[in-house]
Design an enzyme around this catalytic site. Structure first.
Site, PDB file in Angstrom:
ATOM      1  N   HIS A 242       0.776  -1.172  -0.102  1.00  0.00           N
ATOM      2  CA  HIS A 242      -0.146   0.224   0.096  1.00  0.00           C
ATOM      3  C   HIS A 242       0.921   1.455  -0.060  1.00  0.00           C
ATOM      4  O   HIS A 242       0.770   2.248  -0.803  1.00  0.00           O
ATOM      5  CB  HIS A 242      -0.927  -0.032   1.403  1.00  0.00           C
ATOM      6  CG  HIS A 242      -1.740   1.142   1.311  1.00  0.00           C
ATOM      7  ND1 HIS A 242      -2.859   1.182   0.899  1.00  0.00           N
ATOM      8  CD2 HIS A 242      -1.535   2.316   1.968  1.00  0.00           C
ATOM      9  CE1 HIS A 242      -3.520   2.437   1.189  1.00  0.00           C
ATOM     10  NE2 HIS A 242      -2.419   3.295   1.874  1.00  0.00           N
ATOM     11  N   GLU A 243       1.901   1.247   0.731  1.00  0.00           N
ATOM     12  CA  GLU A 243       2.779   2.521   0.794  1.00  0.00           C
ATOM     13  C   GLU A 243       3.483   2.528  -0.526  1.00  0.00           C
ATOM     14  O   GLU A 243       3.847   3.675  -0.724  1.00  0.00           O
ATOM     15  CB  GLU A 243       3.726   2.634   2.202  1.00  0.00           C
ATOM     16  CG  GLU A 243       2.979   2.357   3.461  1.00  0.00           C
ATOM     17  CD  GLU A 243       1.932   3.613   3.583  1.00  0.00           C
ATOM     18  OE1 GLU A 243       2.199   4.738   2.978  1.00  0.00           O
ATOM     19  OE2 GLU A 243       0.953   3.323   4.516  1.00  0.00           O
ATOM     20  N   HIS A 246       1.713   4.464  -2.865  1.00  0.00           N
ATOM     21  CA  HIS A 246       1.681   5.725  -2.581  1.00  0.00           C
ATOM     22  C   HIS A 246       3.010   6.528  -3.144  1.00  0.00           C
ATOM     23  O   HIS A 246       2.954   7.612  -3.854  1.00  0.00           O
ATOM     24  CB  HIS A 246       1.660   6.082  -1.229  1.00  0.00           C
ATOM     25  CG  HIS A 246       0.103   6.204  -0.415  1.00  0.00           C
ATOM     26  ND1 HIS A 246      -1.036   6.886  -1.189  1.00  0.00           N
ATOM     27  CD2 HIS A 246      -0.183   5.568   0.496  1.00  0.00           C
ATOM     28  CE1 HIS A 246      -2.112   6.447  -0.333  1.00  0.00           C
ATOM     29  NE2 HIS A 246      -1.684   5.825   0.572  1.00  0.00           N
ATOM     30  N   GLU A 296      -6.213   6.610  -1.459  1.00  0.00           N
ATOM     31  CA  GLU A 296      -6.065   5.423  -0.531  1.00  0.00           C
ATOM     32  C   GLU A 296      -6.450   4.142  -1.405  1.00  0.00           C
ATOM     33  O   GLU A 296      -6.026   3.148  -1.402  1.00  0.00           O
ATOM     34  CB  GLU A 296      -6.875   5.609   0.532  1.00  0.00           C
ATOM     35  CG  GLU A 296      -6.247   6.694   1.626  1.00  0.00           C
ATOM     36  CD  GLU A 296      -4.946   6.299   2.207  1.00  0.00           C
ATOM     37  OE1 GLU A 296      -4.667   5.035   2.223  1.00  0.00           O
ATOM     38  OE2 GLU A 296      -4.202   7.097   2.753  1.00  0.00           O
TER      39      GLU A 296
END
Length: 374
Positions: A242-243, A246, A296
């Site tokens: 997930h990071e 980003h 997100e």
């Protein structure tokens, strides 16, 4: 000037020249004005109506008075350029006692309306700068800043984060060699074959917060609390995916530039990324990052793609969101910048790769990772 009779010495400036004129002043016979009598009889006399005489602002000393006339001039405080200076103590006292209008503040008609218009314009310009221009400029720079410059910016941010939130000497980064090797191995297996624009630098901060965040330039931090709470390395892999999502989308750079404001944007444009205060502000915002729900969701999709390509089930990531849902889902979704954890878990399960059974770390490597902080 102790009453309606008598004259006292004063000094007069006509406002046109620098010449001082010695004059005598006295009330007119009808008591409605002040006669200003020049030593030069040829000049004649002036009469200043009492209702138009004003004392200039900022005269706390009662030993003298500087007087002028209210007049219709082009500025916002209508004043005649002429000045009359009174130093006679009795006359000064008489003015204070008998002429309360002396200290009225005169404002041209329409001034308050003009002030209101200018104030409204200033507020509108500020809001435009904060919510339109700065975000738009940050978005543009985040998409076009050279990778090398973004990496340098991210390193400056991380240095300030460790300085501001560490204990000064030790810092925050955990330095266990075996644990770091296990973390590097997890990242390598997760990103194998992926086109990532950075050489990812992933570290663990010795902090009990169960969280992770990404900084500009591929800098990613996992908190010790997340390792403590995770039930498997696959859960950590999902959060890291997930990071990384980003980072690939340059969300941290966009957020950091917005947080640092115009000064931070200017620093990056000029290549000066070492400003401690600006980097510290950006780092603090990243540690409690509040991306949009769209950002997100996109990062969740990227994590699912990484897990699928690595042959790792995304079910552990959904289970992770199930556990934190009770902590984060008290706020209605429309009030939150993040999608609700329960909703994210359901969405992840929809795209989960259940047939995958690869363990991204073995038991020994997982123990080493969880012990990275000693």
């Amino acid at each position: 000037m102790t009453g309606p009779q008598g004259a006292v010495a004063a000094t007069f400036f006509d406002g046109q020249t620098a010449q001082r004129h010695a004059v005598r002043i006295a009330p007119t016979s009808d008591g409605l004005g002040l006669a200003v009598l020049f030593d030069d009889a040829a000049r004649g006399a002036l009469v200043w109506p009492f209702d138009r005489i004003r004392a200039l602002d900022g005269q706390a000393d009662r030993a003298s008075l500087m007087l002028t006339l209210r007049a219709e001039t082009g500025d916002e405080a209508p004043r005649d350029p002429a000045r009359l200076i009174v130093t006679d103590a009795a006359a000064v006292d008489w003015f204070h006692r008998t002429r309360p209008a002396l200290f009225h503040r005169d404002v041209r008609p329409g001034t308050f309306r003009k002030v209101a218009i200018w104030l409204s314009g200033a507020v509108a310009a500020t809001l435009l700068m904060l919510f339109v221009i700065l975000p738009g400029l940050a978005n543009y720079l985040a998409a076009h800043i050279p990778v090398e410059q973004e990496v340098a910016f991210g390193r400056a941010v991380m240095a300030q984060v460790e300085y501001l939130f560490g204990d000064g000497e030790k810092g925050l980064t955990c330095t266990g060699a075996e644990g770091q090797a296990a973390l590097d191995l997890l990242v390598a297996r997760l990103t194998e074959g992926q086109a990532i624009p950075y050489a990812l630098q992933v570290r663990v901060f010795d902090h009990a917060m169960p969280n992770a965040f990404a900084a500009p330039g591929g800098q990613i931090v996992v908190f010790r609390g997340l390792l403590d709470d995770a039930k498997s390395p696959e859960e950590v892999a999902g959060v890291l995916g997930h990071e990384i999502g980003h980072a690939v989308r340059r969300d941290p750079t966009r957020l950091a530039l917005r947080a640092a404001g115009s000064a931070g944007i200017l620093s990056v444009v000029l290549g000066d990324v070492s400003g401690g205060t600006l980097a510290g502000i950006a780092g603090e915002h990243l540690m409690r990052a509040a991306y949009t729900r769209e950002a997100e969701s996109a990062a969740d999709d990227y994590a699912l793609m990484l897990l699928a390509d690595a042959g790792v089930s995304s079910e552990p990531l959904a289970a992770f969101f199930d556990r934190i849902a009770t902590l984060t889902d008290a706020m209605p979704e429309y009030l939150s910048s993040h999608p609700l954890s329960a909703g994210r878990a359901e969405r992840i399960r929809t795209g989960a790769l259940y047939g995958a059974d690869r363990h991204i770390l073995d038991e020994a490597e997982w123990r080493a990772l969880r012990g990275i902080c000693g």
